[in-house]
Design an enzyme around this catalytic site. Structure first.
Site, PDB file in Angstrom:
ATOM      1  N   ASP A  46      -2.259  -7.150 -16.940  1.00 16.13           N
ATOM      2  CA  ASP A  46      -1.390  -6.549 -17.945  1.00 16.13           C
ATOM      3  C   ASP A  46      -2.055  -5.210 -18.263  1.00 16.13           C
ATOM      4  OD1 ASP A  46      -0.191  -5.606 -20.276  1.00 16.13           O
ATOM      5  OD2 ASP A  46       0.193  -7.613 -21.045  1.00 16.13           O
ATOM      6  N   HIS A  47      -1.493  -4.124 -17.731  1.00 17.07           N
ATOM      7  CA  HIS A  47      -2.219  -2.848 -17.797  1.00 17.07           C
ATOM      8  C   HIS A  47      -2.434  -2.356 -19.226  1.00 17.07           C
ATOM      9  CE1 HIS A  47       1.954  -1.231 -17.848  1.00 17.07           C
ATOM     10  NE2 HIS A  47       1.428  -0.262 -18.553  1.00 17.07           N
ATOM     11  N   ALA A  74       0.799  -1.227   0.000  1.00 17.24           N
ATOM     12  CA  ALA A  74       0.000   0.000   0.000  1.00 17.24           C
ATOM     13  C   ALA A  74       0.829   1.274   0.000  1.00 17.24           C
ATOM     14  CB  ALA A  74      -0.939   0.002   1.210  1.00 17.24           C
ATOM     15  N   GLU A 125       9.968   4.241 -25.202  1.00 13.86           N
ATOM     16  CA  GLU A 125       9.987   5.124 -24.042  1.00 13.86           C
ATOM     17  C   GLU A 125      11.193   6.043 -24.129  1.00 13.86           C
ATOM     18  OE1 GLU A 125       8.590   3.071 -20.170  1.00 13.86           O
ATOM     19  OE2 GLU A 125       9.727   1.542 -21.243  1.00 13.86           O
ATOM     20  N   LEU A 139       3.295   1.925  -7.265  1.00 13.56           N
ATOM     21  CA  LEU A 139       2.119   1.613  -8.071  1.00 13.56           C
ATOM     22  C   LEU A 139       0.838   2.072  -7.376  1.00 13.56           C
ATOM     23  CD1 LEU A 139       0.826   0.228 -10.549  1.00 13.56           C
ATOM     24  CD2 LEU A 139       0.732  -1.868  -9.189  1.00 13.56           C
ATOM     25  N   ALA A 140       0.742   1.810  -6.086  1.00 17.28           N
ATOM     26  CA  ALA A 140      -0.432   2.250  -5.334  1.00 17.28           C
ATOM     27  C   ALA A 140      -0.562   3.767  -5.397  1.00 17.28           C
ATOM     28  CB  ALA A 140      -0.339   1.778  -3.887  1.00 17.28           C
ATOM     29  N   HIS A 161       3.216  -7.318 -22.755  1.00 18.49           N
ATOM     30  CA  HIS A 161       2.527  -6.258 -23.491  1.00 18.49           C
ATOM     31  C   HIS A 161       2.545  -6.469 -24.998  1.00 18.49           C
ATOM     32  CE1 HIS A 161       2.524  -4.505 -19.619  1.00 18.49           C
ATOM     33  NE2 HIS A 161       3.674  -3.876 -19.687  1.00 18.49           N
TER      34      HIS A 161
END
Length: 514
Positions: free
Chosen positions: A184-185, A16, A223, A20-21, A247
């Site tokens: 997998d975002h 938490a 990127e 990423l959170a 991805h």
């Protein structure tokens, strides 16, 4: 229950206090709250080793929303209503007593917020801990509930097929496959989800979506950033495992999949698995002929001089880890026989962009070729990030009496007013988790199929000891060998910057939208 209605649930967020959170999960939860998908019947328990008070935890959540949410920061009354659902517990995942305390807390919150026993276990942590956490959740009784339970895990799912199988076995001792949500975002991104709609809801595309009409497909995910503070992780992973295994191959599968028998979760995922099984496997010399690995050296991004990969923190000074991969993939099935899929991904490149370009074949007898030296192929480009949209490249008569033909671009983009302020990927994926929709999450056989393709390539590149590593200056589009990979097939990478394309409206002085 409708998809825009609230689903009661407790969200146990392991990790938490992590990045990423902070950057994705708290803003996503707040967005769902603003839209009424989370209303009064939810609770979030933040779990990490740091000793924080509930007030300190709330300040972190509020700061996260202020910095990263697509919605403005709530007023005092709205914030209080939102924050009352957030709780914090310091937890050492090796301490079984801590899980027992967590179970007691969860039972109390379940009654207070009427959660109906529904539980989401979100593991925003290193995969090494997934099995241990799952075991301790089961031992402490947290997975025995009258409601549903769902386990959410982030990539990487293993570092090869063997480790992925072991990890999957550990998790499956506690959770059924349909209860596991492997994120997998990229599958939550607006235009990735649009691929199916573009293909199957438009009759102008599906009849020509095959080797009779398509010359090649190019997928780029570039990127401008380097490895930053992730040098230690990246040394173990590299671009092939970090990006291609998940991805990139997921985007290949979505472009190449057959029409599903119905728009249902398992039917869609079945078709993606078929694509992964149809990928031509490379071993030995075939790897060196079809895969290019690279590593960035010192260069310039904008006006800033940036260091080489080997100068980054936690990176070995003689590292042979690849920060760039380009490959030619062949999908050996009836639809795609003979059509190359060219993919590339890398760090410290000239442009931040993720896009898919489908190049159609030229007409067999082009009557207008002699009248124009600018005649370009028909292209469909799907822009995934940072700009969302798509561009269709056509040829048209040049205005005026002189005649001739020139390329034009018809564009639909976020700037056109379509998809304005569209949801972030994690917002969409959390929404799906709450509703029990696993369509945009990877099934185990998808993970295994991807590793089966990647592992032999990784082995060959490792065996060369870095002799096949091609260096490229930061701020460029990768090593020259990646361009040669396509040129030997008579093809070039399509520029990522619209102004550099042959059919650029900027070059022609015409508006993007016709």
């Amino acid at each position: 229950m409708k998809r825009n209605e609230s689903h009661p649930a407790a969200v146990l967020l392991f990790g938490a206090t992590g990045d990423l959170a902070k950057r994705k999960l708290y803003p996503a939860l707040y967005s769902l709250y603003k839209q009424g998908i989370l209303s009064h019947d939810f609770a979030v328990i933040g779990l990490a080793r740091s000793p924080l008070t509930r007030e300190e935890y709330h300040r972190r959540v509020k700061d996260s929303i202020a910095r990263h949410s697509r919605f403005s920061l709530p007023g005092q009354e709205e914030w209080a209503a939102f924050a009352k659902h957030f709780f914090y517990q310091s937890l050492d995942i090796h301490d079984k007593a801590g899980f027992e305390t967590l179970q007691t807390t969860l039972i109390q919150l379940d009654e207070h917020f009427s959660l109906k026993g529904n539980r989401i276990f979100y593991l925003s942590m290193a995969p090494d801990f997934f099995g241990l956490i799952a075991k301790n959740l089961h031992t402490a009784g947290l997975t025995r509930t009258n409601g549903w339970k769902r386990l959410v895990i982030e990539k990487p799912f293993g570092h090869d097929l063997s480790s992925a199988e072991q990890l999957n076995q550990e998790i499956r001792e506690v959770f059924a496959e349909e209860e596991i949500y492997r994120i997998d975002h990229y599958l939550g991104k607006e235009m990735v989800q649009n691929i199916e709609v573009i293909r199957f809801a438009n009759s102008i595309f599906e009849p020509v979506w095959n080797n009779r009409y398509i010359d090649n497909v190019q997928i780029t995910s570039s990127e401008t950033v380097g490895v930053e503070e992730r040098g230690g992780y990246y040394e173990k992973a590299g671009a092939l495992r970090d990006m291609v295994q998940n991805h990139i191959l997921q985007m290949v599968a979505m472009v190449a999949m057959e029409p599903p028998s119905r728009l249902q979760t398992e039917a869609i995922r079945d078709e993606k698995v078929k694509v992964l099984r149809s990928l031509r496997r490379y071993e030995g010399d075939a790897v060196l002929q079809n895969v290019v690995s690279g590593q960035y050296t010192e260069g310039k991004i904008g006006e800033e001089i940036v260091p080489a990969y080997r100068q980054e923190a936690k990176v070995a000074p003689d590292s042979v880890t690849e920060t760039y991969v380009a490959a030619k993939l062949m999908v050996d099935n009836f639809r795609w026989a003979g059509v190359p899929f060219y993919v590339r991904t890398g760090k410290r490149m000239a442009v931040k962009s993720t896009e898919i370009t489908v190049q159609f074949k030229n007409p067999p007898m082009n009557l207008y070729f002699e009248k124009s030296g600018e005649l370009g192929p028909n292209l469909l480009t799907i822009h995934i990030q940072p700009d969302e949209g798509m561009t269709l490249h056509l040829n048209a008569k040049r205005p005026g009496t002189a005649g001739g033909v020139f390329p034009i671009a018809m564009e639909v983009s976020k700037d056109s007013g379509i998809g304005y302020n569209s949801p972030e990927a994690y917002e969409r994926l959390l929404h799906d988790i709450l509703h029990g929709d696993t369509t945009n999450f990877t099934r185990w056989d998808e993970v295994a199929g991807a590793w089966e393709w990647v592992d032999p390539i990784t082995q060959v590149l490792r065996d060369t000891g870095g002799k096949q590593l091609h260096f490229y200056a930061a701020g460029t589009m990768g090593p020259e060998a990646a361009h040669e990979l396509l040129r030997k097939d008579g093809v070039d990478w399509w520029p990522l910057t619209p102004a550099d394309r042959p059919c650029s409206p900027v070059k022609e002085g015409l508006p993007h939208e016709l």
